[in-house]
Write a protein that holds these residues in place. Sequence first.
Motif, PDB file in Angstrom:
ATOM      1  N   GLY A 294       3.152   7.616  73.131  1.00  0.00           N
ATOM      2  CA  GLY A 294       4.311   8.144  73.856  1.00  0.00           C
ATOM      3  C   GLY A 294       5.184   7.042  74.421  1.00  0.00           C
ATOM      4  N   LEU A 295       4.606   5.846  74.523  1.00  0.00           N
ATOM      5  CA  LEU A 295       5.374   4.687  74.985  1.00  0.00           C
ATOM      6  C   LEU A 295       4.764   3.431  74.382  1.00  0.00           C
ATOM      7  CD1 LEU A 295       7.325   3.045  76.826  1.00  0.00           C
ATOM      8  CD2 LEU A 295       5.605   3.194  78.622  1.00  0.00           C
ATOM      9  N   PHE A 296       5.513   2.788  73.512  1.00  0.00           N
ATOM     10  CA  PHE A 296       5.078   1.491  72.999  1.00  0.00           C
ATOM     11  C   PHE A 296       6.005   0.462  73.616  1.00  0.00           C
ATOM     12  CE2 PHE A 296       4.780  -2.028  70.006  1.00  0.00           C
ATOM     13  CZ  PHE A 296       3.402  -2.133  69.865  1.00  0.00           C
ATOM     14  N   ILE A 332       8.832   3.902  70.238  1.00  0.00           N
ATOM     15  CA  ILE A 332       8.942   2.472  70.556  1.00  0.00           C
ATOM     16  C   ILE A 332      10.115   2.261  71.513  1.00  0.00           C
ATOM     17  CG2 ILE A 332       9.196   0.136  69.639  1.00  0.00           C
ATOM     18  CD1 ILE A 332       7.866   1.010  67.104  1.00  0.00           C
ATOM     19  N   ARG A 333       9.801   1.649  72.651  1.00  0.00           N
ATOM     20  CA  ARG A 333      10.851   1.414  73.642  1.00  0.00           C
ATOM     21  C   ARG A 333      11.459   0.042  73.411  1.00  0.00           C
ATOM     22  NH1 ARG A 333       9.320   1.204  79.914  1.00  0.00           N
ATOM     23  NH2 ARG A 333       8.553  -0.881  79.382  1.00  0.00           N
ATOM     24  N   THR A 334      12.775  -0.036  73.407  1.00  0.00           N
ATOM     25  CA  THR A 334      13.415  -1.342  73.222  1.00  0.00           C
ATOM     26  C   THR A 334      13.176  -2.191  74.478  1.00  0.00           C
ATOM     27  OG1 THR A 334      15.532  -0.512  74.014  1.00  0.00           O
ATOM     28  CG2 THR A 334      15.161  -0.451  71.629  1.00  0.00           C
ATOM     29  N   TYR A 358      19.995  -7.397  86.530  1.00  0.00           N
ATOM     30  CA  TYR A 358      20.233  -7.632  85.114  1.00  0.00           C
ATOM     31  C   TYR A 358      18.928  -7.403  84.367  1.00  0.00           C
ATOM     32  CZ  TYR A 358      22.181 -10.532  81.283  1.00  0.00           C
ATOM     33  OH  TYR A 358      22.658 -11.013  80.094  1.00  0.00           O
ATOM     34  N   ARG A 359      18.644  -6.168  83.969  1.00  0.00           N
ATOM     35  CA  ARG A 359      17.370  -5.880  83.299  1.00  0.00           C
ATOM     36  C   ARG A 359      17.560  -4.827  82.202  1.00  0.00           C
ATOM     37  NH1 ARG A 359      13.357  -1.851  86.614  1.00  0.00           N
ATOM     38  NH2 ARG A 359      12.489  -1.843  84.529  1.00  0.00           N
ATOM     39  N   ALA A 360      16.520  -4.713  81.388  1.00  0.00           N
ATOM     40  CA  ALA A 360      16.409  -3.651  80.386  1.00  0.00           C
ATOM     41  C   ALA A 360      17.683  -3.486  79.546  1.00  0.00           C
ATOM     42  CB  ALA A 360      16.009  -2.352  81.075  1.00  0.00           C
ATOM     43  N   ILE A 429      15.857   8.532  75.452  1.00  0.00           N
ATOM     44  CA  ILE A 429      16.025   7.607  76.578  1.00  0.00           C
ATOM     45  C   ILE A 429      14.948   7.837  77.640  1.00  0.00           C
ATOM     46  CG2 ILE A 429      18.520   7.394  76.304  1.00  0.00           C
ATOM     47  CD1 ILE A 429      18.848   9.326  78.673  1.00  0.00           C
ATOM     48  N   MET A 430      14.733   6.800  78.434  1.00  0.00           N
ATOM     49  CA  MET A 430      13.847   6.964  79.585  1.00  0.00           C
ATOM     50  C   MET A 430      14.690   7.453  80.753  1.00  0.00           C
ATOM     51  SD  MET A 430      10.966   4.082  79.543  1.00  0.00           S
ATOM     52  CE  MET A 430      10.108   4.987  80.783  1.00  0.00           C
ATOM     53  N   ILE A 431      14.102   8.350  81.535  1.00  0.00           N
ATOM     54  CA  ILE A 431      14.765   8.805  82.756  1.00  0.00           C
ATOM     55  C   ILE A 431      14.008   8.146  83.898  1.00  0.00           C
ATOM     56  CG2 ILE A 431      15.337  10.803  84.194  1.00  0.00           C
ATOM     57  CD1 ILE A 431      16.834  11.036  81.598  1.00  0.00           C
ATOM     58  N   GLY A 453      10.105   8.126  83.307  1.00  0.00           N
ATOM     59  CA  GLY A 453       9.336   6.944  83.730  1.00  0.00           C
ATOM     60  C   GLY A 453       9.150   7.004  85.241  1.00  0.00           C
ATOM     61  N   THR A 454       8.066   7.635  85.661  1.00  0.00           N
ATOM     62  CA  THR A 454       7.899   7.853  87.103  1.00  0.00           C
ATOM     63  C   THR A 454       7.641   6.561  87.877  1.00  0.00           C
ATOM     64  OG1 THR A 454       5.630   8.408  86.590  1.00  0.00           O
ATOM     65  CG2 THR A 454       7.125  10.234  87.076  1.00  0.00           C
ATOM     66  N   ASN A 455       7.094   5.543  87.207  1.00  0.00           N
ATOM     67  CA  ASN A 455       6.820   4.303  87.938  1.00  0.00           C
ATOM     68  C   ASN A 455       8.107   3.783  88.584  1.00  0.00           C
ATOM     69  OD1 ASN A 455       4.427   4.682  86.664  1.00  0.00           O
ATOM     70  ND2 ASN A 455       4.622   2.957  85.263  1.00  0.00           N
ATOM     71  N   ASP A 456       9.171   3.805  87.801  1.00  0.00           N
ATOM     72  CA  ASP A 456      10.457   3.382  88.353  1.00  0.00           C
ATOM     73  C   ASP A 456      11.166   4.511  89.087  1.00  0.00           C
ATOM     74  OD1 ASP A 456      10.889   0.617  87.957  1.00  0.00           O
ATOM     75  OD2 ASP A 456      11.029   0.964  85.805  1.00  0.00           O
ATOM     76  N   LEU A 457      11.035   5.732  88.578  1.00  0.00           N
ATOM     77  CA  LEU A 457      11.759   6.842  89.218  1.00  0.00           C
ATOM     78  C   LEU A 457      11.329   7.013  90.682  1.00  0.00           C
ATOM     79  CD1 LEU A 457      13.844   9.083  88.887  1.00  0.00           C
ATOM     80  CD2 LEU A 457      12.014  10.612  88.159  1.00  0.00           C
ATOM     81  N   ASP A 465       9.972  -0.257  97.180  1.00  0.00           N
ATOM     82  CA  ASP A 465       9.530  -1.299  96.259  1.00  0.00           C
ATOM     83  C   ASP A 465       8.092  -1.025  95.824  1.00  0.00           C
ATOM     84  OD1 ASP A 465       8.605  -3.612  95.099  1.00  0.00           O
ATOM     85  OD2 ASP A 465       9.492  -4.954  96.593  1.00  0.00           O
ATOM     86  N   ARG A 466       7.886  -0.903  94.492  1.00  0.00           N
ATOM     87  CA  ARG A 466       6.553  -0.529  94.027  1.00  0.00           C
ATOM     88  C   ARG A 466       5.505  -1.633  94.230  1.00  0.00           C
ATOM     89  NH1 ARG A 466       7.967   0.320  87.508  1.00  0.00           N
ATOM     90  NH2 ARG A 466       6.182  -0.816  86.756  1.00  0.00           N
ATOM     91  N   MET A 467       5.965  -2.836  94.582  1.00  0.00           N
ATOM     92  CA  MET A 467       5.028  -3.942  94.795  1.00  0.00           C
ATOM     93  C   MET A 467       4.775  -4.228  96.278  1.00  0.00           C
ATOM     94  SD  MET A 467       4.715  -4.872  91.621  1.00  0.00           S
ATOM     95  CE  MET A 467       4.390  -6.581  91.239  1.00  0.00           C
ATOM     96  N   CYS A 503       5.949   9.170  80.791  1.00  0.00           N
ATOM     97  CA  CYS A 503       5.084   8.053  80.424  1.00  0.00           C
ATOM     98  C   CYS A 503       4.767   7.161  81.622  1.00  0.00           C
ATOM     99  CB  CYS A 503       5.699   7.242  79.294  1.00  0.00           C
ATOM    100  SG  CYS A 503       7.333   6.617  79.695  1.00  0.00           S
ATOM    101  N   GLY A 504       5.166   7.594  82.824  1.00  0.00           N
ATOM    102  CA  GLY A 504       4.760   6.848  84.025  1.00  0.00           C
ATOM    103  C   GLY A 504       3.334   7.249  84.394  1.00  0.00           C
ATOM    104  N   GLU A 505       2.768   6.543  85.352  1.00  0.00           N
ATOM    105  CA  GLU A 505       1.378   6.798  85.767  1.00  0.00           C
ATOM    106  C   GLU A 505       1.145   8.247  86.204  1.00  0.00           C
ATOM    107  OE1 GLU A 505      -1.285   4.361  86.287  1.00  0.00           O
ATOM    108  OE2 GLU A 505      -0.018   3.279  84.857  1.00  0.00           O
TER     109      GLU A 505
HETATM  110  C1  PEP Z   1       8.047   3.723  84.214  1.00  0.00           C
HETATM  111  O1  PEP Z   1       8.941   3.194  84.869  1.00  0.00           O
HETATM  112  O2  PEP Z   1       7.455   4.774  84.568  1.00  0.00           O
HETATM  113  C2  PEP Z   1       7.605   3.116  82.939  1.00  0.00           C
HETATM  114  C3  PEP Z   1       6.744   3.722  82.162  1.00  0.00           C
HETATM  115  O3  PEP Z   1       8.107   1.887  82.650  1.00  0.00           O
HETATM  116  P1  PEP Z   1       7.500   0.496  83.200  1.00  0.00           P
HETATM  117  O4  PEP Z   1       6.236   0.831  83.967  1.00  0.00           O
HETATM  118  O5  PEP Z   1       7.278  -0.324  81.984  1.00  0.00           O
HETATM  119  O6  PEP Z   1       8.599   0.030  84.080  1.00  0.00           O
END
Ligand code: PEP
Length: 575
Positions: A294-296, A332-334, A358-360, A429-431, A453-457, A465-467, A503-505
Amino acid sequence: MRRYEGLPGAEGQALGKAVLTETKECTVFLRSVSDAEEEIERFKKVQAEYSRELDGLYETTLEDLGQDSAEIFKAYKMIANDDYFFQNAVQRVREEHINIDYAVRQEMEKTCRMFAAMEDIYMRERGADIENVCNELIARLNGVSSRESRKEWEEPFIIVARDLTPADTVRLDKNCLRGFVTEKGGVTSHAVILAKTLGIPAVVGASGIFEGIRDGECIYINGTEGCAVTDPDEALREKYLKEKEQADRKKKHFLEMAKRRAVTLDGREVSVCINAGDSDSTEDFHADVCDGIGLFRTEFLYMNETEYPSEEKQLAVYRKVLERSEGKEVIIRTLDIGGDKQLDYMELPREDNPFLGYRAIRLCLDRKEMFKTQLRALLRASVYGNMKIMFPMIVTLEELRAAKALLREAADELQAEGKKYKTDIPVGIMIETPAAVLLSDKLAREADFFSIGTNDLIQYTTATDRMNEKVQYLYTSRNLSVLRAVRLVIQNAHNEHIPVGMCGEAASDELLVPVLLGLGLDEFSMVPARVGRVKSLICRSEYKKLKDFAEKVLDQDTIAAAENLLRAAAAEAEK
Ligand code: PEP
Ligand code: MG
């Protein structure tokens, strides 16, 4: 029997003999040296010798455990040979005629104090890496080899250490290794990463345990709860054995389930796919344990390189993964580089807010030639399987149109050159941003599919900040705004008759799966280890009931209230 509280590193339980592992501390005295150049030469020799050993560790680890675990030795080699980092120490030897090990120790302490004060746990761990490398160099300068080498064990054992360096973990005999407990180290430490790779439990931050246990004594660890018990009594041993038997049975069941179709009791079928994206995942991928990829992620192709990967090199990797997929879908994700992922040869600018910068797709649309190389490789690979192309971080329709225009340009070039490609590749596309969520009705008219993409969403929706450890309490997929965003995206996609994956966690969060299913998600994509569990859960569910349940959850006022509902439903389903 004595219990020690720590942090949950890697989940699971284990019982075994404690093996105490300790780094030999090296005392360093200040000395004066008569020949400064000779002293610097001695340091260079040690750097070279240590680098050779790190090359060896990289190769062994790559073979035993794969790329992810091996990477750390490359990072260590970079630190060990970082002229910029050691320049102060070397200069002091030249100017003050002091011994190099003393100068390095002082430099190390200064740097480590700086890292230790950082908020971010990940950065603190990187400070520990610098400390490990410097200690190894200092030990060698004093003629001490810091750790004993690999021993073979015949019975199950659990490593108890104050701290473990990556080299320590690699030197261990993995056959009988059942788990780790360390006094230091956080949840992103190398012992934890290794434990997860091996599928064994780890407990970190269990202070006092090293002094509190004898070598060879029996120890029980619980990596799910984050605790360790020395000399466990009969009752605890029995409890452990019973739970282990249950866990083993479940594991076997989930392996079986991974191979089946995910269909609810009332007949709704969804896909459960895997996320992949390193050289191992292409080498070891078996198509029968999921419904596809589902996500390469393609970042790995660009990392550890000194220049952009060529079209041919990329084609070979995409082709391999498509051929191994036996006709199952591969998304496949670019390239999604920038943000926290930096590459020297790309010469990316320093940014105050890299996650907003400046990403992605932004970078790809700016560096058109680099992007077109990837698109050409993807198009050419398409003839080898069931490929879909996905663009990351789209926030406007203009971006989607521009990316598709470049894809058409790449296709026209290939056509003119007489090279083969499929003409009907789905492009999605990724949302990942609130902007994409709010525009999803329009985007759905020009994309063939969405993947959330829930990790970023979560990060962008909750401004968290996810970190950053301090604000992790806000970073949750159970946040009601995030769930409402997911609902809106699915509705808008289905209005235009396009499928939506995630495809997020969050897609493998077992408490959340019933809600996502109820909201109408078509595809769940996750780490391979969770596919069986999620399929098992889906096969026991009733879609019609979950539709109402999802609405009820989304209608709660607070995250806590929603979580209470989720927990109650999970407990009910377990009965
Ligand atoms: C996401 O943002 O949910 C995702 C799958 O992309 P990445 O973790 O690679 O940012
Ligand atoms: Mg993302």
